[in-house]
Design an enzyme around this catalytic site. Structure first.
Site, mmCIF file in Angstrom:
data_model
loop_
_atom_site.group_PDB
_atom_site.id
_atom_site.type_symbol
_atom_site.label_atom_id
_atom_site.label_comp_id
_atom_site.label_asym_id
_atom_site.label_seq_id
_atom_site.Cartn_x
_atom_site.Cartn_y
_atom_site.Cartn_z
ATOM 1 N N TYR A 80 52.342 17.817 50.533
ATOM 2 C CA TYR A 80 51.059 18.378 50.937
ATOM 3 C C TYR A 80 51.250 19.718 51.632
ATOM 4 O O TYR A 80 50.433 20.613 51.506
ATOM 5 C CB TYR A 80 50.289 17.416 51.848
ATOM 6 C CG TYR A 80 48.878 17.907 52.084
ATOM 7 C CD1 TYR A 80 47.901 17.734 51.102
ATOM 8 C CD2 TYR A 80 48.532 18.592 53.249
ATOM 9 C CE1 TYR A 80 46.618 18.223 51.273
ATOM 10 C CE2 TYR A 80 47.244 19.086 53.426
ATOM 11 C CZ TYR A 80 46.295 18.898 52.441
ATOM 12 O OH TYR A 80 45.029 19.390 52.607
ATOM 13 N N PHE B 135 33.822 44.470 37.931
ATOM 14 C CA PHE B 135 34.145 43.286 37.153
ATOM 15 C C PHE B 135 33.156 42.193 37.570
ATOM 16 O O PHE B 135 32.754 42.132 38.727
ATOM 17 C CB PHE B 135 35.601 42.814 37.307
ATOM 18 C CG PHE B 135 35.858 41.641 36.400
ATOM 19 C CD1 PHE B 135 35.922 41.823 35.033
ATOM 20 C CD2 PHE B 135 35.931 40.355 36.900
ATOM 21 C CE1 PHE B 135 36.066 40.746 34.175
ATOM 22 C CE2 PHE B 135 36.086 39.270 36.046
ATOM 23 C CZ PHE B 135 36.152 39.461 34.677
ATOM 24 N N THR B 136 32.802 41.336 36.614
ATOM 25 C CA THR B 136 31.713 40.367 36.819
ATOM 26 C C THR B 136 31.871 39.522 38.096
ATOM 27 O O THR B 136 31.015 39.577 38.986
ATOM 28 C CB THR B 136 31.618 39.431 35.598
ATOM 29 O OG1 THR B 136 32.907 38.851 35.365
ATOM 30 C CG2 THR B 136 31.208 40.211 34.348
ATOM 31 N N ASP C 126 42.745 45.055 42.546
ATOM 32 C CA ASP C 126 42.592 43.903 41.676
ATOM 33 C C ASP C 126 43.793 44.018 40.740
ATOM 34 O O ASP C 126 43.793 44.801 39.791
ATOM 35 C CB ASP C 126 41.268 43.957 40.917
ATOM 36 C CG ASP C 126 41.119 42.769 39.971
ATOM 37 O OD1 ASP C 126 42.156 42.180 39.602
ATOM 38 O OD2 ASP C 126 39.990 42.436 39.601
ATOM 39 N N LYS D 275 46.518 36.088 33.972
ATOM 40 C CA LYS D 275 46.805 37.193 33.062
ATOM 41 C C LYS D 275 48.282 37.591 33.212
ATOM 42 O O LYS D 275 49.146 36.971 32.633
ATOM 43 C CB LYS D 275 45.879 38.390 33.340
ATOM 44 C CG LYS D 275 44.439 38.182 32.855
ATOM 45 C CD LYS D 275 43.625 37.354 33.807
ATOM 46 C CE LYS D 275 42.144 37.469 33.608
ATOM 47 N NZ LYS D 275 41.400 36.547 34.481
ATOM 48 N N ARG E 194 30.914 42.108 26.115
ATOM 49 C CA ARG E 194 31.108 42.775 27.400
ATOM 50 C C ARG E 194 30.146 43.959 27.412
ATOM 51 O O ARG E 194 30.517 45.097 27.207
ATOM 52 C CB ARG E 194 32.550 43.251 27.588
ATOM 53 C CG ARG E 194 33.551 42.122 27.769
ATOM 54 C CD ARG E 194 33.727 41.597 29.189
ATOM 55 N NE ARG E 194 32.835 40.547 29.643
ATOM 56 C CZ ARG E 194 33.149 39.621 30.543
ATOM 57 N NH1 ARG E 194 34.346 39.562 31.065
ATOM 58 N NH2 ARG E 194 32.267 38.750 30.956
ATOM 59 N N PHE F 148 26.282 35.422 31.447
ATOM 60 C CA PHE F 148 26.965 35.443 30.149
ATOM 61 C C PHE F 148 27.697 34.140 29.838
ATOM 62 O O PHE F 148 27.877 33.780 28.681
ATOM 63 C CB PHE F 148 27.952 36.620 30.080
ATOM 64 C CG PHE F 148 28.953 36.625 31.205
ATOM 65 C CD1 PHE F 148 28.639 37.193 32.425
ATOM 66 C CD2 PHE F 148 30.199 36.052 31.039
ATOM 67 C CE1 PHE F 148 29.557 37.190 33.467
ATOM 68 C CE2 PHE F 148 31.126 36.045 32.074
ATOM 69 C CZ PHE F 148 30.802 36.608 33.294
HETATM 70 N N1 F0G Z 1 39.507 40.572 37.942
HETATM 71 C C1 F0G Z 1 39.631 40.921 36.658
HETATM 72 C C2 F0G Z 1 39.904 42.350 36.308
HETATM 73 C C3 F0G Z 1 39.513 39.946 35.660
HETATM 74 O O1 F0G Z 1 39.638 40.307 34.388
HETATM 75 C C4 F0G Z 1 39.247 38.600 36.038
HETATM 76 C C5 F0G Z 1 39.074 37.565 35.021
HETATM 77 C C6 F0G Z 1 39.125 38.288 37.388
HETATM 78 C C7 F0G Z 1 39.272 39.307 38.310
HETATM 79 C C8 F0G Z 1 38.822 36.903 37.862
HETATM 80 O O2 F0G Z 1 39.928 36.089 37.717
HETATM 81 O O3 F0G Z 1 39.195 34.369 36.052
HETATM 82 O O4 F0G Z 1 41.208 34.036 37.484
HETATM 83 O O5 F0G Z 1 38.956 33.913 38.469
HETATM 84 N N2 F0G Z 1 38.874 37.835 33.820
HETATM 85 C C9 F0G Z 1 38.734 36.927 32.717
HETATM 86 C C10 F0G Z 1 38.380 37.700 31.479
HETATM 87 C C11 F0G Z 1 37.832 35.778 32.962
HETATM 88 O O6 F0G Z 1 38.179 37.048 30.448
HETATM 89 O O7 F0G Z 1 38.325 38.918 31.511
HETATM 90 P P1 F0G Z 1 39.809 34.509 37.419
#
Ligand code: F0G
Length: 455
Positions: A71, A123-124, A214, A257, A381, A447
């Site tokens: 843990y 970014f979203t 990021d 990634k 996108r 989305f």
């Molecule tokens: N920042 C970037 C530039 C990303 O592309 C993503 C995720 C995140 C943050 C968030 O990370 O998914 O681990 O919580 N991108 C994916 C995509 C979902 O398909 O572009 P996460």
């Protein structure tokens, strides 16, 4: 050889679905023309995302068997800490279940209502967390980033004048940090130059503003610096990466990634005070500071993936695959974002489907048609991903794109040839493609779950 061959061989295989047009028609209708809602069993080549879709190495899988599932104080955490320190150079690390877990911690800990967060394109999930905490995102990326035809080599760069104007307008005390993505996903996987990283860090320092990266695709960014920026051609990816990260105070990371894992992420920083606060908060949302949202085995796989990712042969092949797909489409005259980015090829849906206005979701419709034609899954996108502003109006991004995202170490050049051929065929019959309208729209990150029908 222009496109380098795989620097690995295959040990385990996973069969993929070969479907008929009728099966795909049924599947895409059931999914409400949203490729996120397709079942993967109905997908032939899955280019939805490069996130968590990586094929891990035998060494990573071996590491999965060495999970120390204590843990607290798991040995795997210390291996991860060591990897992050050695490869990226940060002092403190908090594992999170994925990138947005780190974004949540950073946003909650640093953003006050009324603050502004400048970034090189949104970014979203990143922007959603900033807004959830009362912040306003401001895009300070260079203008070239919004132009899919600009061949500028570092379209991820921050425009220093835009950043200076924002600091003058709102005051440095209202800017908790600058969010700098390396590379910039929604600009087309475009890199930031070392010079720009240096300049932004210097400017931020003069105003006592922190720079948080990021770092999700930082190895891809390092590769582009090696290939495109004078003075870096003889440096190793490891050296370039270390220097890049030295122009930041910390980072959020989606390990799914560039850390080559299926799940995981972290928040890293050099500031002890921020680290202490983050250890207090992580226990509420993720878990103990020594595992965050991860099992010991996941941390081990990520630690090993971090080292693998800086191997030149790995990253050279990765970018080469993306370039291969991009070149095929460019040769056939299909409109794509240029230069080809690090993780994906982006189709320019405004140019592909000039007869569909942006409010009828051309990129969403194109993604659905690509699936119907070929079984290849891609992602919108554009306006759907951009969501609505505080007044309920659509954000209308300049770039209306379909992303063909290449998973790491998963598909062959032959797969990518199939993808290119399908899209080139579709381009010949593009006038037949119609726009869409909402059937269901979620208020946040719409989305992921939206449903559509043809207008
Ligand atoms: N920042 C970037 C530039 C990303 O592309 C993503 C995720 C995140 C943050 C968030 O990370 O998914 O681990 O919580 N991108 C994916 C995509 C979902 O398909 O572009 P996460």
């Amino acid at each position: 050889n222009k496109y380098v061959a795989e620097p690995y061989k295959v040990k385990v295989v996973e069969p993929i679905a070969i479907t008929t047009w009728e099966q795909r028609k049924k599947a895409i209708e059931e999914a409400g023309y949203n490729t996120f809602l397709l079942r993967s069993k109905d997908v032939y080549i899955d280019l939805l995302t490069d996130s968590g879709t990586t094929a891990m190495s035998d060494d990573q899988w071996a590491g999965m068997n060495l999970g120390d599932e204590a843990y607290a104080g798991s040995e795997n955490f210390y291996n991860l800490l060591k990897a992050v320190k050695e490869v990226y150079g940060y002092e403190y690390v908090i594992p999170t279940h994925q990138g947005r877990g780190a974004e949540n911690l950073l946003s909650q800990l640093t953003i006050k209502p009324g603050d502004y967060i400048p970034g090189n394109m949104y970014f979203t999930t990143t922007r959603a967390h900033q807004e959830l905490n009362g912040g306003t995102f401001r895009d300070v990326i260079i203008d070239e980033a919004h132009d899919s035809d600009s061949e500028y080599l570092f379209k991820g760069n921050i425009c220093l004048d835009k950043l200076k104007s924002l600091i003058e307008e709102v005051g440095a005390e209202k800017i908790p940090y600058i969010c700098m993505a390396v590379t910039v996903n929604l600009a087309g996987g475009q890199p930031v130059s070392m010079q720009n990283l240096k300049d932004v860090y210097t400017l931020a320092g003069e105003h006592h503003i922190k720079v948080m990266f990021d770092a999700t695709r930082c190895v891809e960014n390092a590769y582009f610096i090696k290939k495109r920026e004078a003075g870096y051609e003889n440096k190793s990816i490891a050296e370039i990466l270390k220097e890049m990260m030295s122009y930041s105070d910390g980072c959020t990371m989606s390990g799914k990634k560039d850390c080559l894992v299926n799940i995981g992420g972290f928040l890293a920083m050099n500031d002890e005070e921020l680290y202490t606060k983050a250890t207090q908060m992580v226990v509420l949302y993720e878990g103990m500071p020594s595992y965050g949202g991860l099992a010991g085995r996941d941390m081990e796989a990520m630690a090993r993936g971090i080292y693998e990712s800086i191997d030149y042969h790995y990253i050279h092949h990765r970018i080469s695959q993306v370039q291969f797909l991009g070149d095929k489409l460019i040769e056939a005259g299909v409109p794509v974002v240029r230069p080809i980015g690090g993780h994906a090829v982006f189709l320019d849906a405004k140019k592909f489907l000039p007869h569909i206005e942006q409010e009828k979701f051309p990129a969403q419709s194109l993604a659905a048609e690509i699936y119907l034609k070929s079984g290849v899954r891609t992602m919108e996108r554009g306006i759907v991903s951009a969501g609505r502003d505080k007044n309920g109006n659509h954000h209308k991004p300049e770039l209306e794109l379909v992303r063909l995202t290449i998973p790491r170490r998963v598909y062959s050049y032959a797969h990518l040839e199939v993808v290119a051929d399908a899209i080139i065929d579709l381009y010949q019959e593009r006038e037949k493609i119609k726009g869409l309208e909402f059937v269901y729209e979620s208020p946040v990150l719409r989305f992921f779950t939206a449903r559509f029908k043809h207008v």
